[in-house]
Motif scaffolding. Structure first.
Motif, PDB file in Angstrom:
ATOM      1  N   ARG A  65       0.824  -1.349   0.012  1.00  0.00           N
ATOM      2  CA  ARG A  65       0.238   0.187   0.078  1.00  0.00           C
ATOM      3  C   ARG A  65       0.743   1.312   0.281  1.00  0.00           C
ATOM      4  O   ARG A  65       0.904   1.871   0.868  1.00  0.00           O
ATOM      5  N   GLY A  66       1.846   1.180  -1.099  1.00  0.00           N
ATOM      6  CA  GLY A  66       2.663   2.762  -0.504  1.00  0.00           C
ATOM      7  C   GLY A  66       4.399   2.832   0.253  1.00  0.00           C
ATOM      8  O   GLY A  66       4.320   3.420   0.116  1.00  0.00           O
ATOM      9  N   ARG A  67       3.546   1.516   1.522  1.00  0.00           N
ATOM     10  CA  ARG A  67       4.793   1.504   2.430  1.00  0.00           C
ATOM     11  C   ARG A  67       5.429   0.830   1.911  1.00  0.00           C
ATOM     12  O   ARG A  67       5.458  -0.522   1.860  1.00  0.00           O
ATOM     13  N   LEU A  68       7.070   1.130   2.850  1.00  0.00           N
ATOM     14  CA  LEU A  68       7.761  -0.239   2.918  1.00  0.00           C
ATOM     15  C   LEU A  68       7.942  -1.008   4.435  1.00  0.00           C
ATOM     16  O   LEU A  68       7.701  -0.725   5.252  1.00  0.00           O
ATOM     17  N   VAL A  69       7.265  -2.475   3.984  1.00  0.00           N
ATOM     18  CA  VAL A  69       8.056  -3.292   4.627  1.00  0.00           C
ATOM     19  C   VAL A  69       8.515  -4.023   4.573  1.00  0.00           C
ATOM     20  O   VAL A  69       9.150  -5.006   3.957  1.00  0.00           O
ATOM     21  N   ARG A  70       9.186  -4.557   6.688  1.00  0.00           N
ATOM     22  CA  ARG A  70      10.217  -5.034   6.529  1.00  0.00           C
ATOM     23  C   ARG A  70      10.273  -6.535   6.329  1.00  0.00           C
ATOM     24  O   ARG A  70       9.145  -7.042   6.662  1.00  0.00           O
ATOM     25  N   GLN A  71      10.592  -7.157   5.904  1.00  0.00           N
ATOM     26  CA  GLN A  71      10.859  -8.818   5.501  1.00  0.00           C
ATOM     27  C   GLN A  71      11.474  -9.195   7.052  1.00  0.00           C
ATOM     28  O   GLN A  71      12.889  -8.949   7.078  1.00  0.00           O
ATOM     29  N   PHE A  72      11.244 -10.503   7.760  1.00  0.00           N
ATOM     30  CA  PHE A  72      12.098 -11.949   8.565  1.00  0.00           C
ATOM     31  C   PHE A  72      12.056 -12.691   7.539  1.00  0.00           C
ATOM     32  O   PHE A  72      10.769 -13.776   7.459  1.00  0.00           O
ATOM     33  N   LYS A  73      12.751 -13.544   8.220  1.00  0.00           N
ATOM     34  CA  LYS A  73      12.822 -15.223   8.502  1.00  0.00           C
ATOM     35  C   LYS A  73      13.482 -15.310   9.208  1.00  0.00           C
ATOM     36  O   LYS A  73      14.190 -15.007  10.320  1.00  0.00           O
ATOM     37  N   ALA A  74      12.638 -16.838   9.560  1.00  0.00           N
ATOM     38  CA  ALA A  74      13.735 -17.563  10.810  1.00  0.00           C
ATOM     39  C   ALA A  74      14.849 -17.599  10.547  1.00  0.00           C
ATOM     40  O   ALA A  74      15.214 -18.630   9.810  1.00  0.00           O
ATOM     41  N   ILE A  75      15.996 -17.543  11.605  1.00  0.00           N
ATOM     42  CA  ILE A  75      16.723 -18.233  11.801  1.00  0.00           C
ATOM     43  C   ILE A  75      17.220 -19.557  13.134  1.00  0.00           C
ATOM     44  O   ILE A  75      18.134 -20.137  12.791  1.00  0.00           O
ATOM     45  N   VAL A  76      16.527 -19.429  13.109  1.00  0.00           N
ATOM     46  CA  VAL A  76      16.726 -21.267  14.306  1.00  0.00           C
ATOM     47  C   VAL A  76      15.332 -21.713  13.522  1.00  0.00           C
ATOM     48  O   VAL A  76      13.919 -21.409  13.679  1.00  0.00           O
ATOM     49  N   SER A  77      15.554 -23.230  13.780  1.00  0.00           N
ATOM     50  CA  SER A  77      14.146 -24.322  12.949  1.00  0.00           C
ATOM     51  C   SER A  77      13.893 -24.469  13.949  1.00  0.00           C
ATOM     52  O   SER A  77      14.136 -24.448  15.805  1.00  0.00           O
ATOM     53  N   ARG A  78      12.642 -25.282  14.039  1.00  0.00           N
ATOM     54  CA  ARG A  78      11.177 -26.004  14.817  1.00  0.00           C
ATOM     55  C   ARG A  78      12.705 -27.350  15.338  1.00  0.00           C
ATOM     56  O   ARG A  78      12.209 -26.885  16.965  1.00  0.00           O
ATOM     57  N   GLU A  79      12.890 -27.482  15.031  1.00  0.00           N
ATOM     58  CA  GLU A  79      13.947 -28.663  15.684  1.00  0.00           C
ATOM     59  C   GLU A  79      14.620 -28.057  16.208  1.00  0.00           C
ATOM     60  O   GLU A  79      14.634 -28.783  17.698  1.00  0.00           O
ATOM     61  N   ASP A  80      15.544 -27.677  15.897  1.00  0.00           N
ATOM     62  CA  ASP A  80      16.778 -26.738  17.040  1.00  0.00           C
ATOM     63  C   ASP A  80      15.848 -26.090  18.570  1.00  0.00           C
ATOM     64  O   ASP A  80      16.276 -26.828  19.296  1.00  0.00           O
ATOM     65  N   TYR A  81      14.640 -25.225  18.159  1.00  0.00           N
ATOM     66  CA  TYR A  81      14.123 -25.310  19.231  1.00  0.00           C
ATOM     67  C   TYR A  81      13.423 -26.524  19.716  1.00  0.00           C
ATOM     68  O   TYR A  81      14.082 -26.323  21.021  1.00  0.00           O
ATOM     69  N   ALA A  82      13.315 -27.094  19.536  1.00  0.00           N
ATOM     70  CA  ALA A  82      12.833 -28.386  20.387  1.00  0.00           C
ATOM     71  C   ALA A  82      13.448 -29.042  20.989  1.00  0.00           C
ATOM     72  O   ALA A  82      13.474 -29.657  22.111  1.00  0.00           O
ATOM     73  N   THR A  83      14.779 -29.528  20.412  1.00  0.00           N
ATOM     74  CA  THR A  83      16.446 -30.018  20.816  1.00  0.00           C
ATOM     75  C   THR A  83      16.325 -28.581  22.020  1.00  0.00           C
ATOM     76  O   THR A  83      16.755 -29.575  23.563  1.00  0.00           O
ATOM     77  N   PHE A  84      16.413 -27.722  21.751  1.00  0.00           N
ATOM     78  CA  PHE A  84      16.551 -26.640  22.926  1.00  0.00           C
ATOM     79  C   PHE A  84      15.639 -26.971  24.484  1.00  0.00           C
ATOM     80  O   PHE A  84      15.869 -27.206  25.637  1.00  0.00           O
ATOM     81  N   PHE A  85      14.604 -26.983  24.280  1.00  0.00           N
ATOM     82  CA  PHE A  85      13.296 -26.911  25.142  1.00  0.00           C
ATOM     83  C   PHE A  85      13.567 -28.378  25.923  1.00  0.00           C
ATOM     84  O   PHE A  85      13.816 -28.306  27.249  1.00  0.00           O
ATOM     85  N   LEU A  86      14.095 -29.563  24.881  1.00  0.00           N
ATOM     86  CA  LEU A  86      13.598 -30.583  26.015  1.00  0.00           C
ATOM     87  C   LEU A  86      15.299 -30.895  26.436  1.00  0.00           C
ATOM     88  O   LEU A  86      14.923 -31.267  27.582  1.00  0.00           O
ATOM     89  N   GLU A  87      16.333 -30.808  26.162  1.00  0.00           N
ATOM     90  CA  GLU A  87      17.182 -30.166  27.359  1.00  0.00           C
ATOM     91  C   GLU A  87      17.172 -29.350  28.181  1.00  0.00           C
ATOM     92  O   GLU A  87      17.327 -29.557  29.453  1.00  0.00           O
ATOM     93  N   GLN A  88      16.442 -28.085  28.319  1.00  0.00           N
ATOM     94  CA  GLN A  88      15.882 -27.530  29.073  1.00  0.00           C
ATOM     95  C   GLN A  88      15.265 -28.146  30.313  1.00  0.00           C
ATOM     96  O   GLN A  88      15.371 -28.417  31.408  1.00  0.00           O
ATOM     97  N   GLN A  89      14.390 -29.458  30.035  1.00  0.00           N
ATOM     98  CA  GLN A  89      13.165 -30.403  30.877  1.00  0.00           C
ATOM     99  C   GLN A  89      14.737 -31.798  31.089  1.00  0.00           C
ATOM    100  O   GLN A  89      14.094 -32.539  31.441  1.00  0.00           O
TER     101      GLN A  89
END
Length: 141
Positions: A65-89
């Motif tokens: 709509r005539g405005r510049l909006v930023r694009q983002f991408k994930a740099i942590v995968s779902r698997e890496d976060y799940a592994t981190f979460f399970l290790e925290q447990q």
């Protein structure tokens, strides 16, 4: 890796990134998360927090709509976060490997109940590889 625990809303937002798998803008998030009551300001706040926690990064911009909006991408995968979460447990690497083997076996059983295909061969190879990893971890202990 130095990951940090995410809030429930941050996890929900990361699930949008992981599900889409391509760079997205806050405008895209509003469309994909219609079931949420997130305002534009709240989404921008969460994007800022996820960027500070190094889960996403800005990767471009596009016009909306005539405005510049930023694009983002994930740099942590779902698997890496799940592994981190399970290790925290308190789960060990060996336990994570056992979980992976059980998960793949369960998936294969479900598939055989529906329709067998060429993926069964791939799953058998994956199970064998995972089992070898589990056995190697057991030998280390």
């Amino acid at each position: 890796m130095g990951l940090k625990r995410l809030s429930l809303s941050e996890e929900e937002l990361m699930n949008v990134f992981w599900k889409i798998g391509t760079p997205i803008t806050s405008v895209d998030i509003l469309q994909y998360a219609k079931d949420k009551t997130w305002s534009g300001n709240y989404i921008h706040k969460m994007l800022r927090e996820l960027e500070e926690k190094k889960f996403i990064e800005m990767c471009g911009a596009e016009k909306h709509r005539g405005r510049l909006v930023r694009q983002f991408k994930a740099i942590v995968s779902r698997e890496d976060y799940a592994t981190f979460f399970l290790e925290q447990q308190g789960l060990s690497t060996k336990a994570l490997a056992d979980i992976a083997v059980a998960f793949v076996k369960k998936k294969q059983i479900k598939k055989k109940k529906s329709e067998a295909d060429q993926k069964d061969v791939i799953d058998e190879q994956l199970i064998k590889k995972l089992q070898e990893m589990v056995d190697a971890l057991k030998e280390e202990e």
